[in-house]
Design a protein around this motif. Sequence first.
Motif, PDB file in Angstrom:
ATOM      1  N   UNK A 377      32.316  13.933  28.109  1.00  0.00           N
ATOM      2  CA  UNK A 377      33.206  12.970  28.780  1.00  0.00           C
ATOM      3  C   UNK A 377      32.844  11.540  28.397  1.00  0.00           C
ATOM      4  N   UNK A 378      31.562  11.293  28.179  1.00  0.00           N
ATOM      5  CA  UNK A 378      31.145   9.962  27.740  1.00  0.00           C
ATOM      6  C   UNK A 378      31.728   9.642  26.364  1.00  0.00           C
ATOM      7  N   UNK A 379      31.633  10.607  25.460  1.00  0.00           N
ATOM      8  CA  UNK A 379      32.162  10.412  24.119  1.00  0.00           C
ATOM      9  C   UNK A 379      33.666  10.249  24.109  1.00  0.00           C
ATOM     10  N   UNK A 380      34.371  11.061  24.911  1.00  0.00           N
ATOM     11  CA  UNK A 380      35.838  10.964  24.970  1.00  0.00           C
ATOM     12  C   UNK A 380      36.263   9.608  25.499  1.00  0.00           C
ATOM     13  N   UNK A 381      35.619   9.174  26.583  1.00  0.00           N
ATOM     14  CA  UNK A 381      35.962   7.868  27.176  1.00  0.00           C
ATOM     15  C   UNK A 381      35.752   6.746  26.179  1.00  0.00           C
ATOM     16  N   UNK A 382      34.590   6.759  25.500  1.00  0.00           N
ATOM     17  CA  UNK A 382      34.286   5.663  24.586  1.00  0.00           C
ATOM     18  C   UNK A 382      35.190   5.697  23.351  1.00  0.00           C
ATOM     19  N   UNK A 383      35.522   6.889  22.865  1.00  0.00           N
ATOM     20  CA  UNK A 383      36.382   6.990  21.686  1.00  0.00           C
ATOM     21  C   UNK A 383      37.739   6.351  21.954  1.00  0.00           C
ATOM     22  N   UNK A 384      38.318   6.648  23.124  1.00  0.00           N
ATOM     23  CA  UNK A 384      39.651   6.122  23.408  1.00  0.00           C
ATOM     24  C   UNK A 384      39.636   4.621  23.682  1.00  0.00           C
ATOM     25  N   UNK A 399      38.435   6.414   5.673  1.00  0.00           N
ATOM     26  CA  UNK A 399      38.568   6.180   7.112  1.00  0.00           C
ATOM     27  C   UNK A 399      37.820   4.898   7.470  1.00  0.00           C
ATOM     28  N   UNK A 400      38.216   4.295   8.601  1.00  0.00           N
ATOM     29  CA  UNK A 400      37.601   3.027   9.012  1.00  0.00           C
ATOM     30  C   UNK A 400      37.199   3.089  10.490  1.00  0.00           C
ATOM     31  N   UNK A 401      36.234   3.925  10.804  1.00  0.00           N
ATOM     32  CA  UNK A 401      35.792   4.029  12.203  1.00  0.00           C
ATOM     33  C   UNK A 401      34.784   2.942  12.550  1.00  0.00           C
ATOM     34  N   UNK A 402      34.606   2.706  13.848  1.00  0.00           N
ATOM     35  CA  UNK A 402      33.535   1.838  14.308  1.00  0.00           C
ATOM     36  C   UNK A 402      32.281   2.689  14.512  1.00  0.00           C
ATOM     37  N   UNK A 403      31.146   2.010  14.663  1.00  0.00           N
ATOM     38  CA  UNK A 403      29.901   2.730  14.923  1.00  0.00           C
ATOM     39  C   UNK A 403      30.026   3.569  16.197  1.00  0.00           C
ATOM     40  N   UNK A 404      30.633   2.982  17.235  1.00  0.00           N
ATOM     41  CA  UNK A 404      30.768   3.689  18.512  1.00  0.00           C
ATOM     42  C   UNK A 404      31.678   4.914  18.376  1.00  0.00           C
ATOM     43  N   UNK A 405      32.727   4.825  17.554  1.00  0.00           N
ATOM     44  CA  UNK A 405      33.618   5.978  17.360  1.00  0.00           C
ATOM     45  C   UNK A 405      32.880   7.125  16.683  1.00  0.00           C
ATOM     46  N   UNK A 406      32.054   6.798  15.698  1.00  0.00           N
ATOM     47  CA  UNK A 406      31.293   7.834  15.001  1.00  0.00           C
ATOM     48  C   UNK A 406      30.356   8.543  15.968  1.00  0.00           C
ATOM     49  N   UNK A 407      29.612   7.750  16.746  1.00  0.00           N
ATOM     50  CA  UNK A 407      28.663   8.332  17.693  1.00  0.00           C
ATOM     51  C   UNK A 407      29.402   9.084  18.789  1.00  0.00           C
ATOM     52  N   UNK A 408      30.561   8.564  19.229  1.00  0.00           N
ATOM     53  CA  UNK A 408      31.336   9.225  20.278  1.00  0.00           C
ATOM     54  C   UNK A 408      31.784  10.616  19.840  1.00  0.00           C
ATOM     55  N   UNK A 409      32.255  10.728  18.595  1.00  0.00           N
ATOM     56  CA  UNK A 409      32.670  12.032  18.074  1.00  0.00           C
ATOM     57  C   UNK A 409      31.475  12.991  18.024  1.00  0.00           C
ATOM     58  N   UNK A 410      30.336  12.488  17.578  1.00  0.00           N
ATOM     59  CA  UNK A 410      29.129  13.315  17.520  1.00  0.00           C
ATOM     60  C   UNK A 410      28.695  13.755  18.915  1.00  0.00           C
ATOM     61  N   UNK A 411      28.862  12.862  19.906  1.00  0.00           N
ATOM     62  CA  UNK A 411      28.498  13.224  21.275  1.00  0.00           C
ATOM     63  C   UNK A 411      29.412  14.320  21.811  1.00  0.00           C
ATOM     64  N   UNK A 412      30.697  14.223  21.524  1.00  0.00           N
ATOM     65  CA  UNK A 412      31.632  15.261  21.995  1.00  0.00           C
ATOM     66  C   UNK A 412      31.292  16.604  21.359  1.00  0.00           C
ATOM     67  N   UNK A 413      31.064  16.597  20.043  1.00  0.00           N
ATOM     68  CA  UNK A 413      30.721  17.850  19.352  1.00  0.00           C
ATOM     69  C   UNK A 413      29.376  18.385  19.833  1.00  0.00           C
ATOM     70  N   UNK A 414      28.400  17.488  19.954  1.00  0.00           N
ATOM     71  CA  UNK A 414      27.082  17.912  20.407  1.00  0.00           C
ATOM     72  C   UNK A 414      27.102  18.383  21.837  1.00  0.00           C
ATOM     73  N   UNK A 415      27.855  17.670  22.704  1.00  0.00           N
ATOM     74  CA  UNK A 415      27.948  18.067  24.102  1.00  0.00           C
ATOM     75  C   UNK A 415      28.630  19.407  24.275  1.00  0.00           C
TER      76      UNK A 415
END
Length: 434
Positions: A377-384, A399-415
Amino acid sequence: MYPNLYYAFKDLFGKAPSGLRFINSFGFFVALSFLAAAYILTIELKRKERAGLLTGQDVKMVVGKQASIGELLLNFFLGFLLGYKIIGLFISGNATGDPQQFIFSSEGNLPIGLTLGILFAGLKWWEKHKQKLDKPEERTIRIWPHDRVGDLVIYAALFGFLGAKIFHNLENWQDFKENPVEALLSFSGLTFYGGLICAAVAIWFYARKHKINFTLLCDAIAPALILAYSIGRIGCQVAGDGDWGILNSAYVTEPGPNSKVVLADSTRFQNTLQAHGNFYLRNFQVNNISEIPHASVKAPGWLPNWLFAYTYPHNVVNEGARIPGCTEDQYCNQLPVPVFPTPFYETVCAFLLFLLLWSLRKKLKAPGTLFGVYLMVNGIERFFVEQIRVNTKYSIFGFHPTQAEIIAVLLVLGGGTLYFVMKKKHEKTLAQKA
């Protein structure tokens, strides 16, 4: 905006002590977030201890000894530092100066520093003297996980701050190269995920050293983390630390001291950008005004405009154009085009997520699953929210993601992975016991 408590007290009561200028609003709310997190974590650890999930650690301690020279010197140093720097900051007579410059300078109040140093050392001596025994003895004392919350908070604060600074400078590498000393010592410029990652590593080592089940500790700390994030974002909003969203091109800021936003057509929006072109080109690090990200969203009639378009007057980072009539030496700027107040959005979302995790903490029986939900949920919230935030973008395979988007996606997958793996492991354990 209230860059420090001086502005808040002055707005509320008409006047304020000049020393309050040194209490940064963002830092104030960060401190509150740590206190709230410590309280929630203590409650959860005690609950898990009562349920028999966490046990204490027997520690041998020698009691009855007089205070050692090392303890006295340490307490003297802490008292001296508090008096010389912190109290000296308030009574130095330089209340309009730069607190950051004062902290890292040799300035201070020597008499107050020596007085508090001697007082702290004396209190430590008196505390140990009252407990002194004719013959010191070794005793075994059981330390429970909730007794270590203070240490956990200190580790999280220290390594979280270091990680936040490191990740922020990696995200803004050009600014770091231009002025590395200021980038490292500045109190502004913090990246939440950097702090989260480094704090997690430090706490893992601490939990391992003191034989605390790290998986259960993660479950206990999940609601505390999201609540701390919610409160910390209040500080971002109140101080106006630059962590805001993209421009809302449906409005512009009307010149004047009241920071009023008014509806604008595309022509007026473009004219405002042109009038402040140097600021926006530098701020967004683009070559042409047409490249500045923006979205046009009008506030519904039943909601205030500032929920969609905020000017961040008197922001702590001094971004924007000077406010007409402002007589202060600093914090006199506001944004010519209002932006989406993303810190406010995150405050509300994070608090709702805290309520969600708090409601699930007793329902999710498998160790580690609550923390998995937190990561998702943390990753989803931050990604949006990143879709309307101003942040440095990377170029990765088109692709042109931000640092937070990259980490957010990893958090969702990891979570998600953590949730299903731990749930399956728990079911397997229950089946073996049946």
